[in-house]
Motif scaffolding. Structure first.
Motif, PDB file in Angstrom:
ATOM      1  N   PHE A  32     -17.809  34.162  25.491  1.00 13.09           N
ATOM      2  CA  PHE A  32     -17.651  35.613  25.494  1.00 13.09           C
ATOM      3  C   PHE A  32     -18.536  36.323  26.528  1.00 13.09           C
ATOM      4  CE2 PHE A  32     -16.150  35.223  20.850  1.00 13.09           C
ATOM      5  CZ  PHE A  32     -14.872  34.913  21.259  1.00 13.09           C
ATOM      6  N   PRO A  33     -19.825  35.944  26.641  1.00 14.92           N
ATOM      7  CA  PRO A  33     -20.634  36.574  27.689  1.00 14.92           C
ATOM      8  C   PRO A  33     -20.090  36.299  29.103  1.00 14.92           C
ATOM      9  CG  PRO A  33     -22.071  35.554  26.079  1.00 14.92           C
ATOM     10  CD  PRO A  33     -20.668  35.123  25.758  1.00 14.92           C
TER      11      PRO A  33
ATOM     12  N   ILE B 284     -17.057  38.234  34.020  1.00 19.10           N
ATOM     13  CA  ILE B 284     -16.037  37.920  35.025  1.00 19.10           C
ATOM     14  C   ILE B 284     -14.818  38.840  34.954  1.00 19.10           C
ATOM     15  CG2 ILE B 284     -14.404  36.127  35.757  1.00 19.10           C
ATOM     16  CD1 ILE B 284     -16.524  34.070  35.000  1.00 19.10           C
ATOM     17  N   LEU B 285     -14.362  39.142  33.736  1.00 15.64           N
ATOM     18  CA  LEU B 285     -13.130  39.905  33.577  1.00 15.64           C
ATOM     19  C   LEU B 285     -13.384  41.405  33.558  1.00 15.64           C
ATOM     20  CD1 LEU B 285     -11.491  37.695  30.807  1.00 15.64           C
ATOM     21  CD2 LEU B 285     -11.054  37.624  33.272  1.00 15.64           C
ATOM     22  N   LYS B 286     -12.397  42.155  33.989  1.00 15.92           N
ATOM     23  CA  LYS B 286     -12.483  43.615  33.965  1.00 15.92           C
ATOM     24  C   LYS B 286     -12.281  44.107  32.533  1.00 15.92           C
ATOM     25  CE  LYS B 286     -10.700  44.022  38.628  1.00 15.92           C
ATOM     26  NZ  LYS B 286      -9.627  44.500  39.485  1.00 15.92           N
ATOM     27  N   ALA B 287     -12.786  45.308  32.258  1.00 12.11           N
ATOM     28  CA  ALA B 287     -12.688  45.892  30.917  1.00 12.11           C
ATOM     29  C   ALA B 287     -11.228  45.997  30.470  1.00 12.11           C
ATOM     30  CB  ALA B 287     -13.360  47.257  30.886  1.00 12.11           C
ATOM     31  N   LYS B 288     -10.348  46.367  31.387  1.00  7.19           N
ATOM     32  CA  LYS B 288      -8.929  46.508  31.047  1.00  7.19           C
ATOM     33  C   LYS B 288      -8.352  45.152  30.628  1.00  7.19           C
ATOM     34  CE  LYS B 288      -4.462  47.964  32.795  1.00  7.19           C
ATOM     35  NZ  LYS B 288      -3.671  48.443  33.892  1.00  7.19           N
ATOM     36  N   THR B 289      -8.691  44.097  31.331  1.00 14.98           N
ATOM     37  CA  THR B 289      -8.200  42.756  31.007  1.00 14.98           C
ATOM     38  C   THR B 289      -8.721  42.312  29.643  1.00 14.98           C
ATOM     39  OG1 THR B 289      -8.155  42.183  33.353  1.00 14.98           O
ATOM     40  CG2 THR B 289      -8.108  40.349  31.803  1.00 14.98           C
ATOM     41  N   LEU B 290      -9.990  42.566  29.388  1.00 19.00           N
ATOM     42  CA  LEU B 290     -10.565  42.217  28.081  1.00 19.00           C
ATOM     43  C   LEU B 290      -9.861  42.969  26.956  1.00 19.00           C
ATOM     44  CD1 LEU B 290     -14.377  42.141  28.946  1.00 19.00           C
ATOM     45  CD2 LEU B 290     -12.926  40.187  28.336  1.00 19.00           C
TER      46      LEU B 290
END
Length: 87
Positions: free
Chosen positions: A63-64, A69-75
């Motif tokens: 998760f960290p 690595i991932l953008k907020a929208k992707t998450l």
């Protein structure tokens, strides 16, 4: 709250004997097999310990890393997909 394998879990798993002896169990007091429920309990405790270990790795590592690595929208989209599968 992060799941953890406690000393109690480890002790329950490791201390469960496979065979027991009982006075009067046939000629010569030979050992008898444990009850099927005891084996099921040991299997369940092992599954709980494995799940806790798995969840701990997710919380500490996966998760960290995903958050870095991932953008907020992707998450957010991944979270929505996960929720829809669980419903």
């Amino acid at each position: 709250v992060k799941p953890r394998i406690t000393d109690r879990d480890s002790n329950l798993i490791e201390s469960a004997p496979r065979r027991e002896s009982r006075e009067g169990a046939g000629e010569g007091n030979e050992p008898f097999e444990r009850q099927p429920g005891a084996d099921a309990k040991k299997i369940l405790l092992n599954a709980i310990a494995a799940s806790r270990k798995h969840f701990d790795k997710e919380e500490r590592l996966v998760f960290p890393l995903a958050e870095r690595i991932l953008k907020a929208k992707t998450l957010s989209e991944l979270g929505e997909q996960w929720l829809s599968r669980r419903s």
